[in-house]
Design an enzyme around this catalytic site. Sequence first.
Site, PDB file in Angstrom:
ATOM      1  N   LYS A   9     -46.269  21.496  72.221  1.00  0.00           N
ATOM      2  CA  LYS A   9     -46.536  21.691  73.651  1.00  0.00           C
ATOM      3  C   LYS A   9     -46.023  20.522  74.508  1.00  0.00           C
ATOM      4  CE  LYS A   9     -50.596  24.661  72.938  1.00  0.00           C
ATOM      5  NZ  LYS A   9     -51.938  25.017  73.445  1.00  0.00           N
ATOM      6  N   TYR A  49     -48.808  34.344  76.750  1.00  0.00           N
ATOM      7  CA  TYR A  49     -50.273  34.258  76.637  1.00  0.00           C
ATOM      8  C   TYR A  49     -50.969  35.461  77.268  1.00  0.00           C
ATOM      9  CZ  TYR A  49     -50.244  29.455  74.828  1.00  0.00           C
ATOM     10  OH  TYR A  49     -50.084  28.333  74.047  1.00  0.00           O
ATOM     11  N   ASN A 112     -53.502  20.385  73.834  1.00  0.00           N
ATOM     12  CA  ASN A 112     -53.867  20.163  72.437  1.00  0.00           C
ATOM     13  C   ASN A 112     -52.664  20.092  71.496  1.00  0.00           C
ATOM     14  OD1 ASN A 112     -53.270  22.851  72.532  1.00  0.00           O
ATOM     15  ND2 ASN A 112     -55.172  23.574  71.617  1.00  0.00           N
ATOM     16  N   HIS A 115     -49.389  24.760  69.158  1.00  0.00           N
ATOM     17  CA  HIS A 115     -49.886  26.145  69.117  1.00  0.00           C
ATOM     18  C   HIS A 115     -49.524  26.752  67.768  1.00  0.00           C
ATOM     19  CE1 HIS A 115     -50.439  30.393  70.109  1.00  0.00           C
ATOM     20  NE2 HIS A 115     -49.269  30.584  69.502  1.00  0.00           N
ATOM     21  N   GLU A 126     -45.177  37.153  68.319  1.00  0.00           N
ATOM     22  CA  GLU A 126     -44.826  35.865  68.940  1.00  0.00           C
ATOM     23  C   GLU A 126     -43.420  35.403  68.536  1.00  0.00           C
ATOM     24  OE1 GLU A 126     -47.968  33.024  68.127  1.00  0.00           O
ATOM     25  OE2 GLU A 126     -49.301  33.956  69.605  1.00  0.00           O
TER      26      GLU A 126
HETATM   27  P1  CMP Z   1     -53.318  27.911  71.829  1.00  0.00           P
HETATM   28  O1  CMP Z   1     -53.353  27.854  70.320  1.00  0.00           O
HETATM   29  O2  CMP Z   1     -52.011  27.602  72.473  1.00  0.00           O
HETATM   30  O3  CMP Z   1     -53.800  29.356  72.310  1.00  0.00           O
HETATM   31  C1  CMP Z   1     -54.392  29.574  73.578  1.00  0.00           C
HETATM   32  C2  CMP Z   1     -54.644  28.307  74.290  1.00  0.00           C
HETATM   33  O4  CMP Z   1     -55.504  28.370  75.395  1.00  0.00           O
HETATM   34  C3  CMP Z   1     -55.326  27.325  73.349  1.00  0.00           C
HETATM   35  O5  CMP Z   1     -54.408  26.889  72.377  1.00  0.00           O
HETATM   36  C4  CMP Z   1     -55.797  26.267  74.334  1.00  0.00           C
HETATM   37  O6  CMP Z   1     -54.843  25.246  74.526  1.00  0.00           O
HETATM   38  C5  CMP Z   1     -55.932  27.043  75.653  1.00  0.00           C
HETATM   39  N1  CMP Z   1     -57.283  27.027  76.197  1.00  0.00           N
HETATM   40  C6  CMP Z   1     -57.649  26.494  77.357  1.00  0.00           C
HETATM   41  N2  CMP Z   1     -58.941  26.648  77.575  1.00  0.00           N
HETATM   42  C7  CMP Z   1     -59.444  27.309  76.516  1.00  0.00           C
HETATM   43  C8  CMP Z   1     -60.746  27.757  76.149  1.00  0.00           C
HETATM   44  N3  CMP Z   1     -61.799  27.558  76.925  1.00  0.00           N
HETATM   45  N4  CMP Z   1     -60.879  28.389  74.968  1.00  0.00           N
HETATM   46  C9  CMP Z   1     -59.798  28.601  74.158  1.00  0.00           C
HETATM   47  N5  CMP Z   1     -58.539  28.194  74.466  1.00  0.00           N
HETATM   48  C10 CMP Z   1     -58.365  27.565  75.624  1.00  0.00           C
END
Ligand code: CMP
Length: 133
Positions: A9, A49, A112, A115, A126
């Site tokens: 990311k 998303y 974070n 992904h 995906e």
């Molecule tokens: P990712 O694995 O990229 O898939 C969806 C993303 O939404 C997740 O990682 C997080 O970075 C983001 N996200 C932001 N807020 C939330 C939340 N409250 N719960 C889950 N995912 C979240």
Amino acid sequence: MEKTLAIIKPDAVKKRVVGKILTRIEEEGFEVSEMEMKKMTKDEAKGFYIVHKGKPFYESLTDFMSSGKVVILALERENAIRHWRLTMGATDPAVATEGTLRRQYGFSVERNAVHGSDAQETAEWEINYFFKK
Ligand code: CMP
């Protein structure tokens, strides 16, 4: 052999830890079968998303994911989906296990670092989203 989609990311790219994450990917026994660095458009992030459309974090997440370059990868190994999820750690870096990528490089639930696909059908969808032949 199973495939999964991984994204490094924008926060991890800005932190200059792409090399470290790619090294970890190879050390974990993944074969990189596709890789592209790009800046997603807002629409592309929203499409990717789409399952989260309507959730309170959808706008912010798609703003963030289109805010800078990402590295998109299709990774292949036995149990690729599960293995990559274990390598990443929990979504929230604060509760991710020591030694996982999110614990090492993540900053918040949104920022974070990486992904990964969560199931076989999602992985296929995906990978196709970015690497359709
Ligand atoms: P990712 O694995 O990229 O898939 C969806 C993303 O939404 C997740 O990682 C997080 O970075 C983001 N996200 C932001 N807020 C939330 C939340 N409250 N719960 C889950 N995912 C979240």
